[in-house]
Design an enzyme around this catalytic site. Sequence first.
Site, mmCIF file in Angstrom:
data_model
loop_
_atom_site.group_PDB
_atom_site.id
_atom_site.type_symbol
_atom_site.label_atom_id
_atom_site.label_comp_id
_atom_site.label_asym_id
_atom_site.label_seq_id
_atom_site.Cartn_x
_atom_site.Cartn_y
_atom_site.Cartn_z
ATOM 1 N N MET A 1 -12.051 4.687 -1.219
ATOM 2 C CA MET A 1 -12.789 4.926 0.034
ATOM 3 C C MET A 1 -13.461 6.277 -0.119
ATOM 4 O O MET A 1 -13.076 7.270 0.513
ATOM 5 C CB MET A 1 -11.818 4.888 1.226
ATOM 6 N N GLY B 1 -9.186 4.055 6.607
ATOM 7 C CA GLY B 1 -8.877 5.458 6.857
ATOM 8 C C GLY B 1 -7.420 5.713 7.184
ATOM 9 O O GLY B 1 -6.882 6.752 6.840
ATOM 10 N N MET C 1 -8.903 8.320 -0.552
ATOM 11 C CA MET C 1 -9.828 8.695 0.534
ATOM 12 C C MET C 1 -10.358 10.103 0.322
ATOM 13 O O MET C 1 -9.599 10.986 -0.078
ATOM 14 C CB MET C 1 -9.100 8.654 1.876
ATOM 15 N N GLY D 1 -3.168 -4.125 8.679
ATOM 16 C CA GLY D 1 -2.467 -4.774 9.789
ATOM 17 C C GLY D 1 -1.718 -6.043 9.433
ATOM 18 O O GLY D 1 -1.366 -6.822 10.321
ATOM 19 N N ASP E 1 -6.859 -6.466 3.756
ATOM 20 C CA ASP E 1 -6.225 -5.152 3.872
ATOM 21 C C ASP E 1 -6.284 -4.644 5.303
ATOM 22 O O ASP E 1 -7.367 -4.451 5.859
ATOM 23 C CB ASP E 1 -6.970 -4.186 2.920
ATOM 24 N N HIS F 1 -1.064 -1.190 -4.232
ATOM 25 C CA HIS F 1 -2.384 -0.875 -3.676
ATOM 26 C C HIS F 1 -2.471 0.631 -3.464
ATOM 27 O O HIS F 1 -1.636 1.224 -2.776
ATOM 28 C CB HIS F 1 -2.535 -1.626 -2.351
ATOM 29 N N ASP G 1 -4.675 3.680 -2.108
ATOM 30 C CA ASP G 1 -5.784 4.036 -1.219
ATOM 31 C C ASP G 1 -6.268 5.460 -1.467
ATOM 32 O O ASP G 1 -5.561 6.416 -1.145
ATOM 33 C CB ASP G 1 -5.325 3.913 0.235
ATOM 34 N N HIS H 1 -8.077 1.169 -4.321
ATOM 35 C CA HIS H 1 -9.060 0.966 -3.259
ATOM 36 C C HIS H 1 -9.744 2.304 -2.996
ATOM 37 O O HIS H 1 -9.184 3.187 -2.352
ATOM 38 C CB HIS H 1 -8.317 0.447 -2.007
ATOM 39 N N MET I 1 -11.738 -5.903 4.786
ATOM 40 C CA MET I 1 -10.937 -5.008 5.636
ATOM 41 C C MET I 1 -10.720 -5.641 7.005
ATOM 42 O O MET I 1 -11.670 -6.084 7.656
ATOM 43 C CB MET I 1 -11.643 -3.659 5.824
ATOM 44 N N SER J 1 0.829 -1.208 0.000
ATOM 45 C CA SER J 1 0.000 0.000 0.000
ATOM 46 C C SER J 1 0.864 1.259 0.000
ATOM 47 O O SER J 1 1.629 1.511 0.935
ATOM 48 C CB SER J 1 -0.917 0.012 1.226
HETATM 49 C C1 DX5 Z 1 -6.535 1.672 5.278
HETATM 50 C C2 DX5 Z 1 -6.002 1.286 3.934
HETATM 51 C C3 DX5 Z 1 -4.912 0.292 3.942
HETATM 52 C C4 DX5 Z 1 -3.662 0.722 4.667
HETATM 53 C C5 DX5 Z 1 -2.952 -0.522 5.144
HETATM 54 O O1 DX5 Z 1 -7.677 2.416 5.078
HETATM 55 O O2 DX5 Z 1 -7.053 0.733 3.156
HETATM 56 O O3 DX5 Z 1 -4.595 -0.123 2.626
HETATM 57 O O4 DX5 Z 1 -2.807 1.498 3.890
HETATM 58 O O5 DX5 Z 1 -1.879 -0.156 5.914
HETATM 59 P P1 DX5 Z 1 -1.180 -1.153 6.942
HETATM 60 O O6 DX5 Z 1 -0.680 -2.318 6.137
HETATM 61 O O7 DX5 Z 1 -0.110 -0.334 7.538
HETATM 62 O O8 DX5 Z 1 -2.231 -1.589 7.929
HETATM 63 ZN ZN ZN Z 2 -6.534 -0.175 1.227
#
Ligand code: DX5
Ligand code: ZN
Length: 220
Positions: free
Chosen positions: A68, A142, A37, A177, A175, A33, A35, A66, A137, A8
């Site tokens: 959001m 976020g 937002m 952690g 996605d 990936h 993200d 992705h 998720m 990501s």
């Molecule tokens: C959170 C994102 C994730 C995030 C994952 O909203 O969708 O893609 O970047 O980051 P890590 O791998 O650090 O949890």
């Molecule tokens: Zn993501």
Amino acid sequence: MKNILSPSLLAADFTKLGQQLEQIEKGGAQYIHLDVMDGLFVPNISFGIPVIQSIRKCSKLVFDVHLMIVEPERYVEAFYKAGADILNFHVEATKCPGDVLAKIKSFGLKAGITIKPNTPVSEIVPYLEQVDMVLVMTVEPGFGGQKFMADKMEKVTELMKIREQKNLSFDIEIDGGVTKENVKEILDMGVNVVVAGSAVFGAEDVEKSTREFLNILQEK
Ligand code: DX5
Ligand code: ZN
């Protein structure tokens, strides 16, 4: 199914995006990936169309976007033009998920549907025939760097059952952690696309950390 790493970009150093993309590519990552937002669907704002458009010119990685954002249907064409390969949107963000999927596919993109940690699989069952990917998720969307919610993996088991029963072939992506320590267990449960932000880009040597992930993914 071949296992795929989708680092990501949210956790990357934005002053050297080109370089960071090269490092994960050299390390063996197949996807990136991205993200996006909007500050409405999630309480954070990241990057959008101009950034994706510009990095498209320097990377051959599969762009796993992705979204959001609320009403993702408004931006399907724009992300197609910017260079997305896979477009994931949240089922909670639109009144017409089926139409969004059809629109994504009409541009020749792969279509993915995403569920937040508290959204049950039953919400997306009506659309599974239309999807190329389901993104589950394991953190509240976020922010990067949050703790993995292991109990959400039950949804992966549920999705695998439905996929088999209905003779479907969508990918299952996780996605939030993910670390080198928990990724093996995640793969064992049936996931074949793994997102990792801080665990890849937070490392001193990004290429090396990517390769270490890939080694675990390929053992499987
Ligand atoms: C959170 C994102 C994730 C995030 C994952 O909203 O969708 O893609 O970047 O980051 P890590 O791998 O650090 O949890
Ligand atoms: Zn993501």
